[in-house]
Design a protein around this motif. Structure first.
Motif, short mmCIF file in Angstrom:
data_model
loop_
_atom_site.label_atom_id
_atom_site.label_comp_id
_atom_site.label_asym_id
_atom_site.label_seq_id
_atom_site.Cartn_x
_atom_site.Cartn_y
_atom_site.Cartn_z
N ILE A 75 19.43 42.84 50.82
CA ILE A 75 20.98 42.47 50.35
C ILE A 75 21.30 41.96 51.69
CG2 ILE A 75 23.15 42.99 49.55
CD1 ILE A 75 21.71 45.06 47.67
N HIS A 76 22.04 40.85 51.78
CA HIS A 76 22.58 40.42 52.98
C HIS A 76 23.94 40.00 52.79
CE1 HIS A 76 18.68 39.32 55.14
NE2 HIS A 76 18.25 38.97 53.68
N ALA A 77 24.76 40.32 53.88
CA ALA A 77 26.32 40.28 53.96
C ALA A 77 26.37 38.66 54.69
CB ALA A 77 26.95 41.11 54.74
N ILE A 78 27.22 38.02 53.65
CA ILE A 78 27.37 36.64 54.40
C ILE A 78 28.74 36.73 54.74
CG2 ILE A 78 27.54 34.31 53.62
CD1 ILE A 78 24.92 35.58 53.43
N ARG A 79 29.15 36.73 55.99
CA ARG A 79 30.27 36.96 56.51
C ARG A 79 31.74 35.85 55.97
NH1 ARG A 79 31.72 39.36 61.36
NH2 ARG A 79 33.72 38.91 62.14
N GLY A 80 32.53 36.69 55.51
CA GLY A 80 33.65 36.31 55.11
C GLY A 80 33.71 35.39 53.57
N LEU A 81 32.51 35.80 52.89
CA LEU A 81 32.25 35.31 51.57
C LEU A 81 31.80 36.37 50.61
CD1 LEU A 81 30.14 31.97 52.38
CD2 LEU A 81 32.69 32.19 51.92
N GLY A 82 30.82 36.91 51.01
CA GLY A 82 30.29 37.95 50.10
C GLY A 82 28.59 38.50 50.33
N TYR A 83 27.80 38.59 49.29
CA TYR A 83 26.63 39.09 49.53
C TYR A 83 25.72 38.11 48.79
CZ TYR A 83 28.74 43.37 51.36
OH TYR A 83 29.53 44.37 51.92
N LEU A 84 24.21 38.38 49.29
CA LEU A 84 23.28 37.57 48.26
C LEU A 84 22.03 38.40 48.50
CD1 LEU A 84 20.79 36.22 50.01
CD2 LEU A 84 22.62 34.64 50.68
N ILE A 85 21.14 38.42 47.37
CA ILE A 85 19.96 39.16 47.20
C ILE A 85 18.86 38.21 47.26
CG2 ILE A 85 19.84 39.36 44.91
CD1 ILE A 85 18.79 42.03 45.37
N LYS A 86 17.82 38.60 48.33
CA LYS A 86 16.59 37.72 48.18
C LYS A 86 15.23 38.50 48.65
CE LYS A 86 16.95 36.19 53.00
NZ LYS A 86 16.80 34.99 53.84
N ARG A 87 14.11 37.93 48.40
CA ARG A 87 12.96 38.61 48.69
C ARG A 87 12.64 38.95 50.16
NH1 ARG A 87 8.54 37.90 44.87
NH2 ARG A 87 9.11 36.74 43.15
N THR A 88 12.21 39.90 50.34
CA THR A 88 11.86 40.15 51.95
C THR A 88 11.00 38.93 52.49
OG1 THR A 88 12.09 42.64 51.31
CG2 THR A 88 11.24 42.14 53.54
N SER A 89 11.51 38.65 53.38
CA SER A 89 10.47 37.70 54.31
C SER A 89 9.22 38.35 54.96
CB SER A 89 11.37 36.86 55.17
OG SER A 89 11.98 37.74 55.94
#
Length: 224
Positions: free
Chosen positions: A210-224
Motif C-alpha cells: 500500500i503506497h501513500a500518494i502525497r496530498g491525494l490518498g493511497y493505492l495498492i499494487k503487487r510487490t515489484s
C-alpha cells in the motif's frame, strides 16, 4: 458495504445500526423521507433499509422516485404494517423484500444477503492481488488460503483499495467507505488504519504493498 437505514424511532435505529456495524457494515442513519432522498442522491449504498411510517410520509413513496431515476439499490422495507395487503403494496411499489416488525436481526441479515445475491450477476465475488484474496460475500481476507484477522475498518479499507487496485484512491473515498454519518473521525484515524493494514500485509508476505500518494490518498499494487 455501506447501508442506509431510514428509521425515525431512536431505539430501533440505534439497535439496528449497532447490529449491522457488528457485521462489518458502514451505516448511515436518517429519519425522514426527505433526508433519505438526499442521502441516496449524494452517496452510493449497497442496500437501503426503509421504514414506512416516517414523520414526513410513507417510506414507500420514495421507492418509485428512486427507480425512476435509475437507482436500483436493493431495498428492504421494515415496518409494523405487516399484513398481506401492506406486503403486496410494498413489493408492487418496487421494494426487494418486506419484513414486518418485530423481527430477529438474524432474519434481517439473511434477507439482506438474499437480496444482494439476487441483484448480483456472480454468486460469489472474489478479488485477487498477489497472494491476497478478498471474498466480498463473506467479507473475508486471506493470504495463501489462510484467513487474515482484520478489524472491521481495516477490512473496509482493504476492500476499497482492492476494488481499485493500481489506481490512487482519494482519502475522501476511503473515509466514505469506512465511516458513517454519525461516526467521529479523528484527523489521523485513516492513516492509522492504513498503517496497521500495511504492516499486517507485509508480515504475512501478501505480495502487495500500500503506497501513500502525497496530498491525494493511497493505492495498492503487487510487490515489484
Amino acid at each position: 458495504m455501506r447501508v442506509l437505514l431510514v428509521e425515525d424511532e431512536p431505539e430501533m435505529a440505534s439497535a439496528l445500526s449497532t447490529a449491522l456495524k457488528g457485521h462489518d457494515m458502514v451505516v448511515d442513519r436518517v429519519a425522514t423521507v426527505g433526508m433519505a432522498r438526499e442521502a441516496i442522491l449524494t452517496n452510493s449504498y449497497g442496500a437501503i433499509l426503509l421504514d414506512r411510517q416516517l414523520p414526513d410520509g410513507d417510506g414507500l413513496a420514495l421507492i418509485p422516485n428512486l427507480r425512476a431515476h435509475g437507482i436500483q439499490t436493493p431495498i428492504i422495507v421494515l415496518t409494523a404494517r405487516g399484513d398481506l395487503a401492506d406486503r403486496i403494496a410494498g413489493l408492487d411499489t418496487g421494494a426487494d423484500d418486506y419484513l414486518g416488525k418485530p423481527f430477529a436481526i438474524e432474519e434481517l441479515l439473511a434477507r439482506l444477503r438474499a437480496v444482494l445475491r439476487r441483484r448480483s450477476d456472480m454468486p460469489t465475488e472474489t478479488l485477487q492481488l498477489g497472494r491476497l484474496t478478498y471474498n466480498a460475500d463473506h467479507r473475508e481476507a486471506s493470504i495463501g488460503g489462510i484467513v487474515l484477522a482484520l478489524p472491521r475498518r481495516e477490512l473496509l479499507v482493504l476492500e476499497t483499495l482492492m476494488r481499485r487496485s493500481g489506481r490512487t484512491v482519494a482519502r475522501s473515498t476511503l473515509e466514505e467507505a469506512v465511516y458513517g454519518f454519525d461516526d467521529e473521525i479523528q484527523s489521523n484515524a485513516l492513516d492509522t488504519h492504513v498503517s496497521r493494514l500495511r504492516r499486517k500485509l507485509a508480515e504475512n508476505d501478501a505480495g502487495v504493498e500500500i503506497h501513500a500518494i502525497r496530498g491525494l490518498g493511497y493505492l495498492i499494487k503487487r510487490t515489484s
